[in-house]
Design a protein around this motif. Sequence first.
Motif, mmCIF file in Angstrom:
data_model
loop_
_atom_site.group_PDB
_atom_site.id
_atom_site.type_symbol
_atom_site.label_atom_id
_atom_site.label_comp_id
_atom_site.label_asym_id
_atom_site.label_seq_id
_atom_site.Cartn_x
_atom_site.Cartn_y
_atom_site.Cartn_z
ATOM 1 N N GLY A 113 0.808 -1.214 0.000
ATOM 2 C CA GLY A 113 0.000 0.000 0.000
ATOM 3 C C GLY A 113 0.838 1.257 0.000
ATOM 4 O O GLY A 113 0.454 2.269 0.595
ATOM 5 N N LEU A 114 1.971 1.224 -0.697
ATOM 6 C CA LEU A 114 2.896 2.353 -0.732
ATOM 7 C C LEU A 114 3.115 2.804 -2.173
ATOM 8 O O LEU A 114 2.969 2.008 -3.107
ATOM 9 C CB LEU A 114 4.243 1.960 -0.120
ATOM 10 N N PRO A 115 3.497 4.068 -2.391
ATOM 11 C CA PRO A 115 3.823 4.511 -3.747
ATOM 12 C C PRO A 115 5.026 3.732 -4.294
ATOM 13 O O PRO A 115 6.001 3.493 -3.579
ATOM 14 C CB PRO A 115 4.157 5.994 -3.564
ATOM 15 N N GLN A 116 4.960 3.363 -5.556
ATOM 16 C CA GLN A 116 6.030 2.555 -6.144
ATOM 17 C C GLN A 116 7.374 3.278 -6.101
ATOM 18 O O GLN A 116 8.418 2.651 -5.875
ATOM 19 C CB GLN A 116 5.682 2.186 -7.586
ATOM 20 N N ILE A 127 14.187 -5.462 -0.532
ATOM 21 C CA ILE A 127 13.116 -4.483 -0.689
ATOM 22 C C ILE A 127 13.159 -3.565 0.526
ATOM 23 O O ILE A 127 13.214 -4.037 1.670
ATOM 24 C CB ILE A 127 11.739 -5.167 -0.778
ATOM 25 N N SER A 128 13.125 -2.272 0.291
ATOM 26 C CA SER A 128 13.197 -1.338 1.421
ATOM 27 C C SER A 128 12.328 -0.118 1.157
ATOM 28 O O SER A 128 12.014 0.212 0.000
ATOM 29 C CB SER A 128 14.649 -0.911 1.689
ATOM 30 N N HIS A 129 11.969 0.545 2.241
ATOM 31 C CA HIS A 129 11.183 1.773 2.166
ATOM 32 C C HIS A 129 11.783 2.775 3.129
ATOM 33 O O HIS A 129 11.788 2.558 4.352
ATOM 34 C CB HIS A 129 9.718 1.499 2.523
ATOM 35 N N LYS A 130 12.330 3.844 2.578
ATOM 36 C CA LYS A 130 12.958 4.903 3.368
ATOM 37 C C LYS A 130 13.987 4.318 4.340
ATOM 38 O O LYS A 130 14.035 4.676 5.520
ATOM 39 C CB LYS A 130 11.903 5.721 4.109
ATOM 40 N N GLY A 131 14.768 3.389 3.836
ATOM 41 C CA GLY A 131 15.848 2.795 4.620
ATOM 42 C C GLY A 131 15.461 1.595 5.460
ATOM 43 O O GLY A 131 16.329 0.901 5.992
#
Length: 338
Positions: A59-62, A81-85
């Motif tokens: 549910g996050l922007p690609q 795979i990571s999101h903001k670190g």
Amino acid sequence: MLLDIAKDMRELAPNALLLNYSNPMAMNTWAVRRAGGVRVVGLCHGVQHGHEQIAEAFGLPQDEIDQICAGINHQTWFVNISHKGKDLTPHLLEAFENHPTLPQREPCRIDVLRRFGYYSTESNGHLSEYLPWYRKKSADMSKWINDKEWIGGVTAGYLEHCLTRFVDYKETYPKMLSGEIASIPLGQRSEEHGSYIIEALETGKTYRGNFNIENRGMITNLPDGATIEIPCYVDRNGIAPTYIGDLPMACAATCRASISVQEMAVEAALTGNRELVKLAVLHDPLTAAVCSTEQVWRMVDEMLEALAPWLPQFNGEGRNWPDLPQPAGDLYHFTRAK
């Protein structure tokens, strides 16, 4: 056909770059590297589509999801795979299982994620074609196949889709040329790599994408010389593949099984060796799951007879393609940056 194109390129445009979108991707580009004598890179959109799906699962922007994806075409793995670190890789299975529609759309892919710990780039049906576990018993297929989409794994789904697209193209392309219907509007751009590579080579604007190239130690537990699909950077200096190191062991094992088949198939295609075709088919994981040796031999003989006009090298009429050296001025400029 690709080797005939390469022959023309050697004569007319020896410094040109062949962008190959045709399947079987790994085998095609491997054969061109060996016998084409031209620069070639293979392009697919599996990584882009998988990246989009992972963002959907969380549910996050690609564009906020960073990923490292590596392997071989159609068996490429999101190893990080990571999101903001923050590392999201350990939470991917939970995200997919809790999504309202993805478990129904991708049962085979999610099961591989459950067993391996890593998600594959390929569609549910496409991935199932390369594995021995999901299509071996007709009674079990409904559990792993999504029959709501042509690409979900329905038998002949891909063929029927291609035939439909072919009919649509024959009808619409003349109308696009005449202006009766709109073609692709100027300024609209797809996610396919081709135009971005050309832009980067010509202007120097850096582009990052996953390309199919020769393994030269970038994936250390896959054979050198094989076609791998890894992150690369492009600018006016060329294409710079990134160093990956070892794939996770299960991912590498699955890739190596297919690489062995690809190697035999490429050698057979270049030499016209019918028996090597049979050995390549015999060692294909899905074929091995459902066919006996006698069935494989009979099937390949029938196939080569039916396709004789297009595969003359297997009937004593074709050329034995020599290995050609890489063109002067290597396309690739290697970097160890992850």
